[in-house]
Design a protein around this motif. Structure first.
Motif, PDB file in Angstrom:
ATOM      1  N   ILE A 291     -62.483  53.165 -30.143  1.00  0.00           N
ATOM      2  CA  ILE A 291     -61.084  53.576 -30.162  1.00  0.00           C
ATOM      3  C   ILE A 291     -60.854  54.481 -28.961  1.00  0.00           C
ATOM      4  N   VAL A 292     -59.776  54.252 -28.243  1.00  0.00           N
ATOM      5  CA  VAL A 292     -59.442  55.086 -27.083  1.00  0.00           C
ATOM      6  C   VAL A 292     -58.072  55.703 -27.311  1.00  0.00           C
ATOM      7  N   LEU A 293     -58.020  57.028 -27.229  1.00  0.00           N
ATOM      8  CA  LEU A 293     -56.771  57.775 -27.332  1.00  0.00           C
ATOM      9  C   LEU A 293     -56.464  58.375 -25.969  1.00  0.00           C
ATOM     10  N   GLY A 294     -55.265  58.155 -25.487  1.00  0.00           N
ATOM     11  CA  GLY A 294     -54.847  58.754 -24.221  1.00  0.00           C
ATOM     12  C   GLY A 294     -53.553  59.506 -24.393  1.00  0.00           C
ATOM     13  N   ASN A 295     -53.482  60.711 -23.811  1.00  0.00           N
ATOM     14  CA  ASN A 295     -52.267  61.527 -23.857  1.00  0.00           C
ATOM     15  C   ASN A 295     -51.689  61.636 -22.436  1.00  0.00           C
ATOM     16  N   GLY A 296     -50.403  61.346 -22.295  1.00  0.00           N
ATOM     17  CA  GLY A 296     -49.766  61.457 -20.989  1.00  0.00           C
ATOM     18  C   GLY A 296     -50.431  60.554 -19.967  1.00  0.00           C
ATOM     19  N   TYR A 297     -50.832  61.134 -18.846  1.00  0.00           N
ATOM     20  CA  TYR A 297     -51.554  60.377 -17.808  1.00  0.00           C
ATOM     21  C   TYR A 297     -52.744  59.634 -18.392  1.00  0.00           C
ATOM     22  N   GLY A 298     -53.448  60.285 -19.321  1.00  0.00           N
ATOM     23  CA  GLY A 298     -54.575  59.618 -19.979  1.00  0.00           C
ATOM     24  C   GLY A 298     -54.146  58.393 -20.756  1.00  0.00           C
ATOM     25  N   GLY A 299     -52.914  58.393 -21.266  1.00  0.00           N
ATOM     26  CA  GLY A 299     -52.387  57.216 -21.949  1.00  0.00           C
ATOM     27  C   GLY A 299     -52.127  56.076 -20.988  1.00  0.00           C
ATOM     28  N   PHE A 300     -51.571  56.399 -19.819  1.00  0.00           N
ATOM     29  CA  PHE A 300     -51.362  55.374 -18.803  1.00  0.00           C
ATOM     30  C   PHE A 300     -52.702  54.785 -18.340  1.00  0.00           C
ATOM     31  N   VAL A 301     -53.703  55.651 -18.184  1.00  0.00           N
ATOM     32  CA  VAL A 301     -55.041  55.175 -17.799  1.00  0.00           C
ATOM     33  C   VAL A 301     -55.597  54.256 -18.879  1.00  0.00           C
ATOM     34  N   ALA A 302     -55.474  54.671 -20.138  1.00  0.00           N
ATOM     35  CA  ALA A 302     -55.994  53.865 -21.252  1.00  0.00           C
ATOM     36  C   ALA A 302     -55.285  52.516 -21.333  1.00  0.00           C
ATOM     37  N   LEU A 303     -53.968  52.511 -21.135  1.00  0.00           N
ATOM     38  CA  LEU A 303     -53.214  51.259 -21.181  1.00  0.00           C
ATOM     39  C   LEU A 303     -53.613  50.337 -20.032  1.00  0.00           C
ATOM     40  N   GLN A 304     -53.683  50.881 -18.823  1.00  0.00           N
ATOM     41  CA  GLN A 304     -54.113  50.075 -17.683  1.00  0.00           C
ATOM     42  C   GLN A 304     -55.514  49.532 -17.894  1.00  0.00           C
TER      43      GLN A 304
END
Length: 257
Positions: free
Chosen positions: A86-99
């Motif tokens: 499972i990968v959780l990304g917040n803000g910039y980390g969310g964009f990184v996780a989605l990419q």
């Protein structure tokens, strides 16, 4: 404990036992932004909190968000050793996780995307261009107040001076070149046409009062993903895990099972 991943290029803290759970931090913060929720998560998960490329002791990478996502995919594969992740990304980390999930479809079994989106509006893009320009001309110190306002509402800042002092110090440790490269990447980002390729379950979370990535971005993100659920976190802004850890954990509870 800390460990080095991806051939020694990514520094991460690791604690707990169970299936791997990665937490990717935001651009205006650092991995300490998850400190309030890790103790709860590590009871059920091997909780891995990396410093994204160019932050802390993780080596920077050139090539924009794609290169950052590929580096983090390498780190996830290294740490998870083939286990469903499972990968959780917040803000910039969310964009990184989605990419990362778009480019490496096998990388995650579930995604939690908190306070991000697939593309910014033109005013949102301009805000990143302005932050990059001012930081280039005057240094990151000149945009600290703007950065904090994007993270927290003014009334929250007034009520939590100690937390804000720590957040300001964390932001000022950001590598200026890494910060500007990330701003440039986010200003041009548009992943909307690629969302249909993300086949895993996704929980989209957003703070009700997020000004950096407004709730409409999360609505658009959830609508474009094949298997997404959207939850609004009342009373919170861009980093709900810092502002209201109990609410944040509660919003994830059913999805993590």
């Amino acid at each position: 404990m800390d460990r080095l991943l991806a051939n020694g290029t990514v520094n991460a803290s690791q604690s707990g036992e169970g299936p791997p759970l990665f937490l990717f931090h935001s651009l205006l913060s650092d991995r300490a932004s998850f400190d309030a929720i890790v103790p709860e998560l590590e009871g059920s998960f091997q909780t891995i909190v990396p410093e994204l490329p160019g932050f802390g002791r993780s080596r920077a990478v050139e090539g924009g968000l794609v290169a950052v996502a590929d580096r983090m995919a390498e780190a996830v594969k290294d740490a998870a050793d083939g286990a469903p992740t499972i990968v959780l990304g917040n803000g910039y980390g969310g964009f990184v996780a989605l990419q990362m999930a778009i480019r490496h479809p096998e990388i995650a079994s579930k995604l939690i995307l908190a306070d991000c989106g697939a593309a910014f509006s033109e005013p949102g893009r301009e805000a990143f261009r302005n932050m990059a320009r001012v930081s280039r001309e005057k240094g990151v110190e000149a945009i600290t107040d703007v950065a904090m306002r994007r993270l927290f509402a003014p009334d929250f800042q007034e009520l939590h001076p100690e937390l804000m002092r720590g957040r300001r110090e964390a932001f000022l440790r950001t590598n200026p070149d890494v910060f500007r490269a990330a701003c440039d990447a986010l200003a041009s980002l548009d992943l909307r046409t690629e969302l249909a390729g993300v086949k895993v379950p996704v929980l989209v979370l957003v703070g009700e009062h997020d000004e950096a990535t407004p709730p409409r971005m999360s609505h658009e993100l959830a609508a474009g993903l094949p298997h997404a659920e959207l939850k609004i976190i009342p009373g919170c802004a861009h980093v709900p895990q810092l502002q209201s850890p109990r609410q944040f954990l509660g919003a994830m509870k059913g999805f993590l099972l």
